[in-house]
Motif scaffolding. Sequence first.
Motif, PDB file in Angstrom:
ATOM      1  N   UNK A 106       0.851  -1.206   0.000  1.00 11.12           N
ATOM      2  CA  UNK A 106       0.000   0.000   0.000  1.00 11.12           C
ATOM      3  C   UNK A 106       0.883   1.252   0.000  1.00 11.12           C
ATOM      4  N   UNK A 107       1.978   1.224   0.776  1.00 14.25           N
ATOM      5  CA  UNK A 107       2.905   2.371   0.762  1.00 14.25           C
ATOM      6  C   UNK A 107       3.485   2.527  -0.637  1.00 14.25           C
ATOM      7  N   UNK A 108       3.832   1.419  -1.262  1.00  9.89           N
ATOM      8  CA  UNK A 108       4.413   1.450  -2.613  1.00  9.89           C
ATOM      9  C   UNK A 108       3.446   2.043  -3.630  1.00  9.89           C
ATOM     10  N   UNK A 109       2.178   1.644  -3.551  1.00 12.26           N
ATOM     11  CA  UNK A 109       1.179   2.163  -4.500  1.00 12.26           C
ATOM     12  C   UNK A 109       1.046   3.674  -4.365  1.00 12.26           C
ATOM     13  N   UNK A 110       0.933   4.127  -3.099  1.00  8.96           N
ATOM     14  CA  UNK A 110       0.782   5.572  -2.882  1.00  8.96           C
ATOM     15  C   UNK A 110       2.012   6.328  -3.386  1.00  8.96           C
ATOM     16  N   UNK A 111       3.192   5.724  -3.208  1.00 11.83           N
ATOM     17  CA  UNK A 111       4.430   6.388  -3.617  1.00 11.83           C
ATOM     18  C   UNK A 111       4.511   6.559  -5.133  1.00 11.83           C
ATOM     19  N   UNK A 112       3.904   5.663  -5.898  1.00  7.10           N
ATOM     20  CA  UNK A 112       3.985   5.807  -7.363  1.00  7.10           C
ATOM     21  C   UNK A 112       2.776   6.541  -7.948  1.00  7.10           C
ATOM     22  N   UNK A 113       1.954   7.114  -7.088  1.00  5.10           N
ATOM     23  CA  UNK A 113       0.851   7.957  -7.577  1.00  5.10           C
ATOM     24  C   UNK A 113      -0.463   7.238  -7.753  1.00  5.10           C
ATOM     25  N   UNK A 114      -0.568   6.014  -7.215  1.00  4.68           N
ATOM     26  CA  UNK A 114      -1.862   5.325  -7.255  1.00  4.68           C
ATOM     27  C   UNK A 114      -2.467   5.409  -5.846  1.00  4.68           C
ATOM     28  N   UNK A 115      -3.283   6.443  -5.635  1.00  4.32           N
ATOM     29  CA  UNK A 115      -3.786   6.735  -4.288  1.00  4.32           C
ATOM     30  C   UNK A 115      -4.619   5.569  -3.758  1.00  4.32           C
ATOM     31  N   UNK A 116      -4.262   5.113  -2.564  1.00  2.06           N
ATOM     32  CA  UNK A 116      -4.938   3.937  -2.017  1.00  2.06           C
ATOM     33  C   UNK A 116      -5.248   4.174  -0.543  1.00  2.06           C
ATOM     34  N   UNK A 117      -6.544   4.106  -0.161  1.00  2.00           N
ATOM     35  CA  UNK A 117      -6.888   4.202   1.257  1.00  2.00           C
ATOM     36  C   UNK A 117      -6.329   2.976   1.955  1.00  2.00           C
ATOM     37  N   UNK A 118      -6.162   3.068   3.269  1.00  2.68           N
ATOM     38  CA  UNK A 118      -5.551   1.946   3.962  1.00  2.68           C
ATOM     39  C   UNK A 118      -6.565   0.808   4.131  1.00  2.68           C
ATOM     40  N   UNK A 119      -6.327  -0.340   3.483  1.00  3.81           N
ATOM     41  CA  UNK A 119      -7.253  -1.452   3.688  1.00  3.81           C
ATOM     42  C   UNK A 119      -6.972  -2.094   5.037  1.00  3.81           C
ATOM     43  N   UNK A 120      -8.005  -2.184   5.878  1.00  2.99           N
ATOM     44  CA  UNK A 120      -7.783  -2.696   7.244  1.00  2.99           C
ATOM     45  C   UNK A 120      -8.084  -4.186   7.359  1.00  2.99           C
ATOM     46  N   UNK A 121      -8.538  -4.786   6.262  1.00  2.00           N
ATOM     47  CA  UNK A 121      -8.846  -6.207   6.327  1.00  2.00           C
ATOM     48  C   UNK A 121      -8.777  -6.881   4.971  1.00  2.00           C
ATOM     49  N   UNK A 122      -9.028  -8.196   4.965  1.00  2.89           N
ATOM     50  CA  UNK A 122      -8.909  -9.055   3.766  1.00  2.89           C
ATOM     51  C   UNK A 122      -7.475  -8.987   3.236  1.00  2.89           C
ATOM     52  N   UNK A 123      -7.248  -9.327   1.968  1.00  2.00           N
ATOM     53  CA  UNK A 123      -5.881  -9.141   1.436  1.00  2.00           C
ATOM     54  C   UNK A 123      -5.898  -8.456   0.081  1.00  2.00           C
ATOM     55  N   UNK A 124      -6.686  -7.356   0.031  1.00  2.00           N
ATOM     56  CA  UNK A 124      -6.796  -6.610  -1.214  1.00  2.00           C
ATOM     57  C   UNK A 124      -6.456  -5.140  -1.002  1.00  2.00           C
ATOM     58  N   UNK A 125      -5.784  -4.568  -2.019  1.00  2.00           N
ATOM     59  CA  UNK A 125      -5.641  -3.111  -2.088  1.00  2.00           C
ATOM     60  C   UNK A 125      -6.514  -2.677  -3.260  1.00  2.00           C
ATOM     61  N   UNK A 126      -7.130  -1.502  -3.116  1.00  2.00           N
ATOM     62  CA  UNK A 126      -8.097  -1.036  -4.119  1.00  2.00           C
ATOM     63  C   UNK A 126      -7.757   0.403  -4.487  1.00  2.00           C
ATOM     64  N   UNK A 127      -6.600   0.598  -5.162  1.00  2.00           N
ATOM     65  CA  UNK A 127      -6.174   1.968  -5.450  1.00  2.00           C
ATOM     66  C   UNK A 127      -6.958   2.611  -6.587  1.00  2.00           C
ATOM     67  N   UNK A 128      -6.981   3.942  -6.543  1.00  2.00           N
ATOM     68  CA  UNK A 128      -7.602   4.713  -7.614  1.00  2.00           C
ATOM     69  C   UNK A 128      -6.617   4.829  -8.768  1.00  2.00           C
ATOM     70  N   UNK A 129      -7.130   4.697  -9.986  1.00  2.00           N
ATOM     71  CA  UNK A 129      -6.268   4.908 -11.159  1.00  2.00           C
ATOM     72  C   UNK A 129      -6.730   6.152 -11.910  1.00  2.00           C
ATOM     73  N   UNK A 130      -7.552   6.972 -11.218  1.00  2.00           N
ATOM     74  CA  UNK A 130      -8.147   8.149 -11.868  1.00  2.00           C
ATOM     75  C   UNK A 130      -7.075   9.066 -12.457  1.00  2.00           C
ATOM     76  N   UNK A 131      -5.913   9.176 -11.773  1.00  2.00           N
ATOM     77  CA  UNK A 131      -4.878  10.117 -12.221  1.00  2.00           C
ATOM     78  C   UNK A 131      -4.343   9.752 -13.608  1.00  2.00           C
ATOM     79  N   UNK A 132      -4.563   8.519 -14.069  1.00  3.07           N
ATOM     80  CA  UNK A 132      -4.022   8.112 -15.380  1.00  3.07           C
ATOM     81  C   UNK A 132      -4.954   8.488 -16.523  1.00  3.07           C
ATOM     82  N   UNK A 133      -6.201   8.829 -16.206  1.00  2.00           N
ATOM     83  CA  UNK A 133      -7.169   9.178 -17.247  1.00  2.00           C
ATOM     84  C   UNK A 133      -7.709   7.959 -17.993  1.00  2.00           C
TER      85      UNK A 133
END
Length: 394
Positions: A307-334
């Motif tokens: 999750x830290x890695x995703x945020x660092x490369x510009x894929x904004x991701x809220x902190x997932x507190x459970x399960x084993x999924x990250x759900x980042x936004x890709x809106x910045x890519x258009x």
Amino acid sequence: MYSEKIAGQFLSSRVRDIRPSGIRAFFEINNVGGDTISLGVGEPDFVTPEKVREACIQALRDGKTKYTSNKGLMELREELSAYYASSFAVTYDPEQEIIVTVGSSEAVDLALRAVINPGDEVLIPAPSYIAYEPITHLHGGNIVEVEAKDEEQFKLTPQALQAAITPHSKVLMINYPCNPTGTVMTEQDWLPIVELIIQHNLVVISDEVYAELTFGRKHVSIAALPGMRERTIVISGFSKAFAMTGWRVGYACGPGELIAGMLKIHQYTAMCAPTIAQIAALESLRYGMTAKDEMIASYNERRKLFVAGLNAIGLACHEPEGAFYAFPSIASTGMSSEQFALRLLKEAKVGVVPGHVFGSGGEGFIRCSYAASLVDLEKVLERMARFMQVTQLV
Ligand SMILES: Cc1ncc(COP(=O)(O)O)c(C=O)c1O
């Protein structure tokens, strides 16, 4: 050779209406082998712990090859009852209030089938797990999506639920910790929602298959909240926390009348969950807790890195507190989720699932399962970083 035209006409319209699973479709594409790393499928990368596998082998040697009771092995139901009481503060009678099923998937099907009358509305916070919509449709129910928003960590809110309720609303189908968003609901989040549920006389189906997989705060089962036990069917299984996806053991707990209704269907369609797999599940509950806790600690390490890695490369991701999924936004890519996922696969050799397959509100996001090795997750982050640089130059 035979004519597909002739065979195809026999399919019922309900079945014909079902779209193929978006995850499976991407799984097939991802399954190209070679250098591609897939974070597409929600499955632990661990093999089932050895002790559990050994228990199954021993059961076979002992000739445990017959049916069990339709409800499942009594020892397993007793152990499940003790486990739910100690872990999630709800007590169920192993005789009347627990049924062992073929994965939690069968329990979802049975629960929805047992309560839906044609035309009933099933409220589903979206984005959501992909099976709820087609199963509801198969049983003649109508889906009503309840909007969950990124800016609210994809939590279910009383405002959104209230706005979706109509006189036809009957079922609230929930799944926390959530696939695909990783969202966890707290007791404080639930309390105003519980009021609405009781006020509108809804029945709740709570898929808690990720209940063990929380990081930092404990899972709160909605069935444990005042007034909820009598109107909630809790569903869970061994696939995720105990790394037992292929064994196909799940279960449902709830008021005797509802479990008896589910049993009516289960006894004709499945008879019982596989006997040797039930014995393995029992071993997991009795002796597999340490192994489970070690796996969860490992997911947490991967979660933080990823999750830290995703945020660092510009894929904004809220902190997932459970399960084993990250759900980042890709809106910045258009790009749309589908364009992003296809290009990422082709150009960076990384497989993810486009968010739109999880229903409305999923567009603009991708689901990444971080139940992969740390080495692979690091490689994925490098590849994604390069991909993001290239897409931003174009
Ligand atoms: C939310 C949710 N429910 C149920 C299932 C099905 O699990 P099982 O293997 O127990 O059938 C999954 C699997 O991905 C899931 O994510």
